[in-house]
Design a protein around this motif. Structure first.
Motif, PDB file in Angstrom:
ATOM      1  N   LYS A   5       0.842  -1.192   0.000  1.00 37.15           N
ATOM      2  CA  LYS A   5       0.000   0.000   0.000  1.00 37.15           C
ATOM      3  C   LYS A   5       0.879   1.245   0.000  1.00 37.15           C
ATOM      4  O   LYS A   5       1.957   1.245   0.596  1.00 37.15           O
ATOM      5  CB  LYS A   5      -0.887   0.003   1.233  1.00 37.15           C
ATOM      6  N   PRO A   6       0.448   2.293  -0.658  1.00 30.09           N
ATOM      7  CA  PRO A   6       1.226   3.542  -0.639  1.00 30.09           C
ATOM      8  C   PRO A   6       1.360   4.082   0.784  1.00 30.09           C
ATOM      9  O   PRO A   6       0.431   3.973   1.586  1.00 30.09           O
ATOM     10  CB  PRO A   6       0.406   4.488  -1.499  1.00 30.09           C
ATOM     11  N   THR A   7       2.518   4.656   1.070  1.00 27.63           N
ATOM     12  CA  THR A   7       2.732   5.206   2.403  1.00 27.63           C
ATOM     13  C   THR A   7       2.044   6.557   2.519  1.00 27.63           C
ATOM     14  O   THR A   7       1.781   7.232   1.524  1.00 27.63           O
ATOM     15  CB  THR A   7       4.227   5.385   2.688  1.00 27.63           C
ATOM     16  N   ARG A   8       1.799   6.941   3.731  1.00 29.47           N
ATOM     17  CA  ARG A   8       1.106   8.190   3.988  1.00 29.47           C
ATOM     18  C   ARG A   8       2.060   9.135   4.704  1.00 29.47           C
ATOM     19  O   ARG A   8       2.708   8.754   5.673  1.00 29.47           O
ATOM     20  CB  ARG A   8      -0.102   7.915   4.858  1.00 29.47           C
ATOM     21  N   LEU A   9       2.156  10.345   4.216  1.00 29.65           N
ATOM     22  CA  LEU A   9       3.005  11.354   4.837  1.00 29.65           C
ATOM     23  C   LEU A   9       2.132  12.302   5.645  1.00 29.65           C
ATOM     24  O   LEU A   9       1.088  12.742   5.179  1.00 29.65           O
ATOM     25  CB  LEU A   9       3.775  12.141   3.775  1.00 29.65           C
TER      26      LEU A   9
END
Length: 88
Positions: A5-9
């Motif tokens: 899953k794409p990481t969250r910043l």
């Protein structure tokens, strides 16, 4: 295809404050440079401006080399290095 899953910043208040302080510092440096360049006057200012432009180009190249990790080391131009270690 995504493997994870794409990481969250997350942007925090400390990050924005740090960004603003760095931005103000860079603007202050730019103003000081502009004032120093415009303070010379006349024909002397154009010569100084030309010299600073060439030095900024060199420093820009140095910054790029540093950023990518390239550290050029010029070889000394002596006779043994030019022709090898041949002895007559």
């Amino acid at each position: 295809m995504l493997r994870r899953k794409p990481t969250r910043l997350e942007l925090k208040i400390d990050d924005t404050e740090e960004f603003e302080s760095v931005k103000k510092e860079l603007e202050a440096r730019r103003r000081q440079r502009e004032e120093a360049e415009s303070g010379g006057g006349g024909a002397m200012a154009s010569e100084v401006g030309g010299a600073s432009a060439s030095s900024s180009t060199a420093s820009r190249t140095e910054l790029i080399n540093e950023r990518i990790g390239y550290k050029p080391h010029p070889k000394p131009a002596t006779l043994p290095t030019l022709f090898g270690s041949l002895q007559f």
